[in-house]
Design a protein around this motif. Structure first.
Motif, PDB file in Angstrom:
ATOM      1  N   UNK A   1     -49.570 120.049 110.818  1.00  0.00           N
ATOM      2  CA  UNK A   1     -48.553 120.381 111.819  1.00  0.00           C
ATOM      3  C   UNK A   1     -47.199 120.511 111.140  1.00  0.00           C
ATOM      4  N   UNK A   2     -46.507 121.578 111.425  1.00  0.00           N
ATOM      5  CA  UNK A   2     -45.166 121.792 110.887  1.00  0.00           C
ATOM      6  C   UNK A   2     -44.148 121.278 111.887  1.00  0.00           C
ATOM      7  N   UNK A   3     -43.264 120.404 111.420  1.00  0.00           N
ATOM      8  CA  UNK A   3     -42.239 119.842 112.299  1.00  0.00           C
ATOM      9  C   UNK A   3     -41.136 120.864 112.520  1.00  0.00           C
ATOM     10  N   UNK A   4     -40.919 121.220 113.779  1.00  0.00           N
ATOM     11  CA  UNK A   4     -39.839 122.163 114.109  1.00  0.00           C
ATOM     12  C   UNK A   4     -38.518 121.409 114.115  1.00  0.00           C
ATOM     13  N   UNK A   5     -37.592 121.861 113.300  1.00  0.00           N
ATOM     14  CA  UNK A   5     -36.306 121.181 113.183  1.00  0.00           C
ATOM     15  C   UNK A   5     -35.211 122.027 113.813  1.00  0.00           C
ATOM     16  N   UNK A   6     -34.413 121.383 114.633  1.00  0.00           N
ATOM     17  CA  UNK A   6     -33.280 122.044 115.269  1.00  0.00           C
ATOM     18  C   UNK A   6     -32.007 121.342 114.840  1.00  0.00           C
ATOM     19  N   UNK A   7     -30.985 122.120 114.517  1.00  0.00           N
ATOM     20  CA  UNK A   7     -29.716 121.530 114.096  1.00  0.00           C
ATOM     21  C   UNK A   7     -28.919 121.170 115.336  1.00  0.00           C
ATOM     22  N   UNK A   8     -29.104 119.920 115.785  1.00  0.00           N
ATOM     23  CA  UNK A   8     -28.480 119.491 117.035  1.00  0.00           C
ATOM     24  C   UNK A   8     -27.014 119.112 116.848  1.00  0.00           C
ATOM     25  N   UNK A   9     -26.655 118.684 115.632  1.00  0.00           N
ATOM     26  CA  UNK A   9     -25.328 118.112 115.438  1.00  0.00           C
ATOM     27  C   UNK A   9     -24.592 118.885 114.345  1.00  0.00           C
ATOM     28  N   UNK A  10     -24.058 120.027 114.746  1.00  0.00           N
ATOM     29  CA  UNK A  10     -23.368 120.929 113.849  1.00  0.00           C
ATOM     30  C   UNK A  10     -21.886 120.574 113.849  1.00  0.00           C
ATOM     31  N   UNK A  11     -21.375 120.060 112.714  1.00  0.00           N
ATOM     32  CA  UNK A  11     -19.993 119.581 112.661  1.00  0.00           C
ATOM     33  C   UNK A  11     -18.982 120.686 112.963  1.00  0.00           C
ATOM     34  N   UNK A  12     -19.104 121.913 112.369  1.00  0.00           N
ATOM     35  CA  UNK A  12     -18.150 122.974 112.727  1.00  0.00           C
ATOM     36  C   UNK A  12     -18.153 123.300 114.223  1.00  0.00           C
ATOM     37  N   UNK A  13     -19.339 123.264 114.835  1.00  0.00           N
ATOM     38  CA  UNK A  13     -19.414 123.530 116.276  1.00  0.00           C
ATOM     39  C   UNK A  13     -18.712 122.428 117.063  1.00  0.00           C
ATOM     40  N   UNK A  14     -18.918 121.182 116.643  1.00  0.00           N
ATOM     41  CA  UNK A  14     -18.257 120.065 117.313  1.00  0.00           C
ATOM     42  C   UNK A  14     -16.745 120.172 117.145  1.00  0.00           C
ATOM     43  N   UNK A  15     -16.296 120.588 115.959  1.00  0.00           N
ATOM     44  CA  UNK A  15     -14.857 120.755 115.731  1.00  0.00           C
ATOM     45  C   UNK A  15     -14.278 121.800 116.682  1.00  0.00           C
ATOM     46  N   UNK A  16     -15.017 122.897 116.887  1.00  0.00           N
ATOM     47  CA  UNK A  16     -14.568 123.941 117.817  1.00  0.00           C
ATOM     48  C   UNK A  16     -14.492 123.398 119.241  1.00  0.00           C
ATOM     49  N   UNK A  17     -15.496 122.606 119.633  1.00  0.00           N
ATOM     50  CA  UNK A  17     -15.474 122.013 120.968  1.00  0.00           C
ATOM     51  C   UNK A  17     -14.307 121.052 121.123  1.00  0.00           C
ATOM     52  N   UNK A  18     -13.998 120.318 120.066  1.00  0.00           N
ATOM     53  CA  UNK A  18     -12.844 119.411 120.092  1.00  0.00           C
ATOM     54  C   UNK A  18     -11.550 120.182 120.340  1.00  0.00           C
ATOM     55  N   UNK A  19     -11.402 121.307 119.653  1.00  0.00           N
ATOM     56  CA  UNK A  19     -10.197 122.121 119.799  1.00  0.00           C
ATOM     57  C   UNK A  19     -10.076 122.666 121.221  1.00  0.00           C
ATOM     58  N   UNK A  20     -11.202 123.059 121.806  1.00  0.00           N
ATOM     59  CA  UNK A  20     -11.187 123.562 123.182  1.00  0.00           C
ATOM     60  C   UNK A  20     -10.782 122.466 124.161  1.00  0.00           C
ATOM     61  N   UNK A  21     -11.334 121.276 123.958  1.00  0.00           N
ATOM     62  CA  UNK A  21     -11.004 120.137 124.825  1.00  0.00           C
ATOM     63  C   UNK A  21      -9.529 119.782 124.684  1.00  0.00           C
ATOM     64  N   UNK A  22      -9.012 119.808 123.453  1.00  0.00           N
ATOM     65  CA  UNK A  22      -7.605 119.499 123.216  1.00  0.00           C
ATOM     66  C   UNK A  22      -6.699 120.461 123.970  1.00  0.00           C
ATOM     67  N   UNK A  23      -7.083 121.749 123.976  1.00  0.00           N
ATOM     68  CA  UNK A  23      -6.281 122.751 124.681  1.00  0.00           C
ATOM     69  C   UNK A  23      -6.382 122.567 126.193  1.00  0.00           C
ATOM     70  N   UNK A  24      -7.580 122.238 126.687  1.00  0.00           N
ATOM     71  CA  UNK A  24      -7.781 122.097 128.128  1.00  0.00           C
ATOM     72  C   UNK A  24      -7.091 120.852 128.677  1.00  0.00           C
ATOM     73  N   UNK A  25      -7.180 119.755 127.944  1.00  0.00           N
ATOM     74  CA  UNK A  25      -6.618 118.491 128.428  1.00  0.00           C
ATOM     75  C   UNK A  25      -5.180 118.267 127.980  1.00  0.00           C
ATOM     76  N   UNK A  26      -4.719 119.094 127.055  1.00  0.00           N
ATOM     77  CA  UNK A  26      -3.361 118.911 126.553  1.00  0.00           C
ATOM     78  C   UNK A  26      -3.172 117.602 125.835  1.00  0.00           C
ATOM     79  N   UNK A  27      -4.204 117.180 125.091  1.00  0.00           N
ATOM     80  CA  UNK A  27      -4.132 115.908 124.394  1.00  0.00           C
ATOM     81  C   UNK A  27      -4.849 116.013 123.063  1.00  0.00           C
ATOM     82  N   UNK A  28      -4.529 115.118 122.152  1.00  0.00           N
ATOM     83  CA  UNK A  28      -5.209 115.102 120.862  1.00  0.00           C
ATOM     84  C   UNK A  28      -6.638 114.591 121.031  1.00  0.00           C
TER      85      UNK A  28
END
Length: 232
Positions: A1-28
């Protein structure tokens, strides 16, 4: 059986989400090394969620084997979004830090267990709570004591160890146990609560109707459960 691996925790993607949240909430939000630390935290919470989910699936299989009845209709899992997490820290006046999440928030990992009958809710919750590697942190029984608006559900915060290369990480997971009827009632109530296009007077009228519906559903569920128990 081949284990299917998914990249669940992508740091660049999380950084982008952080930037979006910062803009939406107006906070660091988190920056630099904290973003990597947040990704690691998400990994641990996701692992805890999988641990509990697997336990629930195993219990459902056992109930079916022994009693010819599956108590669990389905299971839903979710990790709280970055925006919701940071928003909750801000509302509670807590610093936006990784340690604030670890020490104060118990619902980052959430599981909703939809059961067929109220007796199933309590049976599954009790059996899960008795497992030796699980600790019950808090219980709120809104079935025995419904909220004023009619909401019913059993909320349990469990702590389960997630084993990584550096050892076990005890991690909280919030599990909401409810029946099918409780779930569709809660879904409609949630939709009504956050529907911005409805006038206040109409919204309040619908809330009163939903409260009546909650009482009727509780009565109907009790009657259906008695039929289920009588026919075995």
């Amino acid at each position: 059986m081949i284990l299917e691996r998914k990249q669940r925790f992508n740091v660049p993607e999380i950084r982008t989400r952080m930037e979006q949240v910062s803009a939406e909430l107006g906070t660091d939000t988190f920056r630099g090394a904290q973003i990597v630390e947040y990704a690691e935290l998400e990994q641990v919470y996701s692992g805890a969620m999988r641990e509990i989910s697997t336990k629930l699936e195993n219990l459902d299989d056992e109930f079916q084997l022994k009693n010819e009845h599956n108590p669990i209709h389905h299971i839903e899992c979710r990790l709280k979004s970055i925006g919701s997490t940071i928003g909750k820290l801000k509302r509670r006046g807590l610093p936006v830090e990784i340690s604030s999440i670890r020490d104060n928030l118990y619902d980052i990992a959430g599981i909703r267990v939809i059961c067929n009958y109220v007796t199933d809710v309590y049976a599954v919750a009790k059996t899960l709570s008795e497992q030796s590697d699980i600790e019950v942190i808090r219980v709120k029984d809104y079935i025995a004591n419904p909220k004023p608006n009619g909401y019913r559900s059993l909320h349990v915060i469990y702590q389960v160890p997630v084993f990584l290369s550096d050892g076990p990480h005890p991690t909280p997971v919030e599990v909401q146990f409810r029946t099918i009827a409780m779930d569709y009632w809660a879904s409609l109530e949630h939709r009504l609560r956050y529907k911005n296009t409805i006038e206040d007077t109409a919204r309040e009228r619908h809330f009163e109707t939903l409260k009546d519906c909650a009482e009727q559903l509780a009565e109907i569920e009790g009657r259906m459960q008695r039929i289920h128990q009588e026919i075995g």
